[in-house]
Design a protein around this motif. Structure first.
Motif, short mmCIF file in Angstrom:
data_model
loop_
_atom_site.label_atom_id
_atom_site.label_comp_id
_atom_site.label_asym_id
_atom_site.label_seq_id
_atom_site.Cartn_x
_atom_site.Cartn_y
_atom_site.Cartn_z
N ARG A 32 0.83 -1.20 0.00
CA ARG A 32 0.00 0.00 0.00
C ARG A 32 0.88 1.27 0.00
O ARG A 32 0.63 2.22 -0.75
CB ARG A 32 -0.92 0.01 1.21
CG ARG A 32 -1.97 1.15 1.20
CD ARG A 32 -2.84 1.09 2.45
NE ARG A 32 -3.51 -0.19 2.57
CZ ARG A 32 -4.62 -0.51 1.92
NH1 ARG A 32 -5.17 0.36 1.09
NH2 ARG A 32 -5.17 -1.70 2.10
N ALA A 33 1.91 1.27 0.84
CA ALA A 33 2.78 2.44 0.93
C ALA A 33 3.48 2.71 -0.40
O ALA A 33 3.57 3.86 -0.85
CB ALA A 33 3.81 2.23 2.04
N ARG A 34 3.98 1.66 -1.04
CA ARG A 34 4.69 1.84 -2.31
C ARG A 34 3.75 2.33 -3.40
O ARG A 34 4.10 3.25 -4.17
CB ARG A 34 5.33 0.50 -2.73
CG ARG A 34 5.96 0.51 -4.11
CD ARG A 34 7.03 1.57 -4.25
NE ARG A 34 7.59 1.60 -5.60
CZ ARG A 34 8.15 2.66 -6.15
NH1 ARG A 34 8.25 3.81 -5.47
NH2 ARG A 34 8.64 2.60 -7.37
N ILE A 35 2.56 1.75 -3.48
CA ILE A 35 1.59 2.15 -4.52
C ILE A 35 1.13 3.58 -4.31
O ILE A 35 1.04 4.38 -5.26
CB ILE A 35 0.41 1.16 -4.54
CG1 ILE A 35 0.89 -0.20 -5.06
CG2 ILE A 35 -0.73 1.69 -5.41
CD1 ILE A 35 -0.09 -1.33 -4.85
N LEU A 36 0.85 3.95 -3.06
CA LEU A 36 0.44 5.33 -2.78
C LEU A 36 1.55 6.32 -3.10
O LEU A 36 1.30 7.45 -3.54
CB LEU A 36 0.01 5.46 -1.31
CG LEU A 36 -1.31 4.76 -0.94
CD1 LEU A 36 -1.56 4.87 0.56
CD2 LEU A 36 -2.48 5.35 -1.72
N GLU A 37 2.79 5.89 -2.89
CA GLU A 37 3.93 6.74 -3.22
C GLU A 37 3.97 7.05 -4.72
O GLU A 37 4.19 8.20 -5.14
CB GLU A 37 5.22 6.04 -2.80
CG GLU A 37 6.49 6.81 -3.13
CD GLU A 37 7.75 6.02 -2.79
OE1 GLU A 37 8.81 6.34 -3.34
OE2 GLU A 37 7.65 5.07 -1.98
N VAL A 38 3.73 6.02 -5.54
CA VAL A 38 3.74 6.21 -7.00
C VAL A 38 2.54 7.06 -7.43
O VAL A 38 2.66 7.94 -8.30
CB VAL A 38 3.73 4.85 -7.71
CG1 VAL A 38 3.59 5.03 -9.23
CG2 VAL A 38 4.98 4.06 -7.39
N ILE A 39 1.37 6.80 -6.83
CA ILE A 39 0.18 7.58 -7.15
C ILE A 39 0.41 9.06 -6.87
O ILE A 39 0.06 9.93 -7.68
CB ILE A 39 -1.03 7.04 -6.35
CG1 ILE A 39 -1.47 5.68 -6.91
CG2 ILE A 39 -2.20 8.03 -6.39
CD1 ILE A 39 -2.55 5.01 -6.10
N GLU A 40 1.01 9.35 -5.72
CA GLU A 40 1.27 10.75 -5.36
C GLU A 40 2.32 11.37 -6.28
O GLU A 40 2.21 12.53 -6.68
CB GLU A 40 1.73 10.82 -3.90
CG GLU A 40 1.95 12.24 -3.40
CD GLU A 40 2.32 12.28 -1.93
OE1 GLU A 40 2.67 13.37 -1.45
OE2 GLU A 40 2.24 11.22 -1.29
N LYS A 41 3.32 10.59 -6.64
CA LYS A 41 4.38 11.09 -7.50
C LYS A 41 3.85 11.58 -8.84
O LYS A 41 4.28 12.63 -9.35
CB LYS A 41 5.41 9.98 -7.72
CG LYS A 41 6.53 10.33 -8.69
CD LYS A 41 7.48 9.16 -8.85
CE LYS A 41 8.56 9.46 -9.90
NZ LYS A 41 9.48 8.29 -10.08
N TYR A 42 2.90 10.84 -9.40
CA TYR A 42 2.38 11.19 -10.72
C TYR A 42 1.02 11.89 -10.66
O TYR A 42 0.39 12.10 -11.69
CB TYR A 42 2.28 9.92 -11.59
CG TYR A 42 3.63 9.36 -11.96
CD1 TYR A 42 4.38 9.92 -12.98
CD2 TYR A 42 4.16 8.28 -11.26
CE1 TYR A 42 5.63 9.40 -13.32
CE2 TYR A 42 5.41 7.76 -11.58
CZ TYR A 42 6.13 8.33 -12.62
OH TYR A 42 7.37 7.82 -12.94
N HIS A 43 0.57 12.20 -9.43
CA HIS A 43 -0.71 12.88 -9.24
C HIS A 43 -1.84 12.13 -9.97
O HIS A 43 -2.68 12.73 -10.63
CB HIS A 43 -0.64 14.32 -9.75
CG HIS A 43 0.47 15.11 -9.13
ND1 HIS A 43 0.46 15.50 -7.81
CD2 HIS A 43 1.66 15.54 -9.65
CE1 HIS A 43 1.59 16.16 -7.54
NE2 HIS A 43 2.33 16.20 -8.64
N PHE A 44 -1.81 10.80 -9.80
CA PHE A 44 -2.79 9.97 -10.50
C PHE A 44 -4.19 10.18 -9.93
O PHE A 44 -4.38 10.21 -8.71
CB PHE A 44 -2.41 8.50 -10.37
CG PHE A 44 -3.42 7.54 -10.95
CD1 PHE A 44 -3.54 7.37 -12.31
CD2 PHE A 44 -4.26 6.82 -10.11
CE1 PHE A 44 -4.48 6.48 -12.84
CE2 PHE A 44 -5.19 5.94 -10.62
CZ PHE A 44 -5.30 5.77 -12.00
#
Length: 341
Positions: A32-44
Motif C-alpha cells: 500500500r505504501a509503495r503504490i500510494l507513493e507512486v500515485i502521489e508522484k504522478y498525481h494519478f
C-alpha cells in the motif's frame, strides 16, 4: 498515466493497485505504501474507467474440492469465494471424487484455465510432491497441514488435528468413557484422519490406557452412509461400546441414525461426538458434541496468504488456527461404577 502504469512503476500487480485505489483492506502495508507513493508522484486520479479496469484485472483462483458431501468444505468454499471477490479475484470451483487425485486435476486446470493460484479443499498428501512446483503458481492446502512438506509453492491453513482429537478424547474419558469406538477416513490417504487417530492414541496412553485400532477404528467415506455403515462394523467388534468419536460431523450424524436403527439411543445407550462444527449439528434432536473449526477465520487467512504469495512472491506459509470444543447433548457422563472398566 493509467492503473497499469502505476502497477509497472510500483512493481505490484494491477489487482493490488486496484485494491489500494478502492480502499480494500486486503493489501499489505508495504504494498500500500509503495503504490500510494507512486500515485502521489504522478498525481494519478482514478477516472470513470477505473471500475472497468478493475474488472479487467480480475484473475482466477482455482478451487479443487474433494467430495460433494462435506458440509464443512461447502462453508469454507463459500467464505473463500467471498474473500476472493472482495480482493478482486474471480474463483473457479472444480469438484472431484473423494478418491480422485487432486494434483492431477490441478495440472489439467492449470493447463486449460491458467489460474493465478490453486486452493485444495480435502487432500491425500501422498499426491503432493516437489513436482507440484511445476504448476508454476502458488497453491494452498485448506483444513490440512502441509507444514511437514518442503514444497516451496504450497501453503496451508488448518487446526491442530492431533491436539483437537486428544482434547475430545480427554473430554470423553473425563465423562467416564473407556469403551470408545472411532470412525474416520482411510488412514493411508486421509492425513487428517491419521493425525486425529494419533491424537486419540496419545491421549489414551497419557491416561495409562491402550487404544487398539484393529478393534476400535473403522475407516469409511466421509458421508452420512459412511458413518451409518461404520457403526455396524464397530458394533461387531465392540458390542459393549459406550461412545463413538467420528472424525467428521457428517459421519457422526450417519452414526446416530444407525444407532437408532439398532435401538441404541444417543446419549442414553451410546454417546456420540464429531469433528468440524457444521451448522446442521445445532439443529439435531440431540445437539452434537464436536470440535468446531473456525470457518470464517480459516477462509480469510487462507485467501490472504495465497494472494500475498501471488502478488508479492512470498514464501509458503503454514498457519494453525484455534479450534473449539463444543460440549453438548450427545454425550453423557457414565455412572462412577463404569470408570474402572
Amino acid at each position: 498515466m493509467t492503473i497499469k502504469d502505476i502497477a509497472r512503476e510500483s512493481g505490484y500487480a494491477v489487482g493490488t493497485v486496484s485494491r489500494v485505489i478502492n480502499h480494500n483492506p486486503n493489501v499489505s502495508d508495504a504494498a500500500r505504501a509503495r503504490i500510494l507513493e507512486v500515485i502521489e508522484k504522478y498525481h494519478f486520479q482514478p477516472n470513470a474507467n477505473a471500475k472497468h479496469l478493475k474488472q479487467q484485472a480480475n484473475q482466477g483462483i482455482a478451487m479443487i474440492v474433494k467430495g460433494t458431501h462435506n458440509m464443512l468444505f461447502a462453508s469454507v468454499l463459500e467464505k473463500m469465494q467471498m474473500e476472493c471477490s472482495a480482493a478482486g479475484y474471480t474463483s473457479m470451483v472444480f469438484y472431484i471424487d473423494e478418491n480422485d487425485n487432486e494434483v492431477e486435476q490441478a495440472r489439467c486446470v492449470c493447463r486449460e484455465r491458467k489460474p493465478t493460484g490453486v486452493i485444495f479443499l480435502g487432500s491425500d498428501r501422498n499426491h503432493f510432491g516437489p513436482d507440484l512446483a511445476d504448476l508454476g503458481v502458488p497453491c494452498l492446502l485448506m483444513t490440512n497441514s502441509a507444514a511437514s512438506t518442503t514444497i516451496p509453492n504450497l501453503s496451508s491453513v488448518s487446526v491442530d488435528d492431533v491436539d483437537a482429537a486428544a482434547c475430545m478424547v480427554r473430554y470423553l474419558l473425563e465423562k467416564g468413557h473407556r469403551r470408545i469406538g472411532f470412525i474416520g477416513g482411510n488412514l493411508l490417504s486421509s492425513q487428517p484422519s491419521s493425525a486425529r487417530l494419533s491424537g486419540c492414541i496419545n491421549e489414551f496412553s497419557r491416561h495409562g490406557l491402550t487404544l487398539d485400532p484393529e478393534k476400535q477404528y473403522v475407516a469409511a467415506r466421509f458421508t452420512l452412509q459412511g458413518g451409518y455403515i461404520a457403526i455396524k462394523q464397530l458394533l461387531e467388534t465392540m458390542p459393549d461400546l459406550t461412545a463413538v468419536f467420528a472424525f467428521s460431523d457428517i459421519m457422526a450424524i450417519g452414526a446416530m441414525r444407525a444407532l437408532r436403527d439398532q435401538r441404541l439411543y444417543v446419549p442414553v445407550n451410546v454417546s456420540v461426538c464429531g469433528f468440524d462444527g457444521i451448522e446442521l449439528t445445532d439443529y439435531l434432536a440431540r445437539r452434537l458434541t464436536t470440535i468446531r473449526q473456525p470457518v470464517d477465520q480459516m477462509a480469510a487467512r487462507g485467501v490472504s496468504i495465497l494472494i500475498r504469495c501471488i502478488e508479492e512472491g512470498c514464501d509458503a506459509v503454514h498457519e494453525l488456527v484455534p479450534y473449539e470444543l463444543l460440549t453438548r447433548e450427545s454425550v453423557r457422563r457414565l455412572p462412577d461404577t463404569n470408570k474402572t472398566h
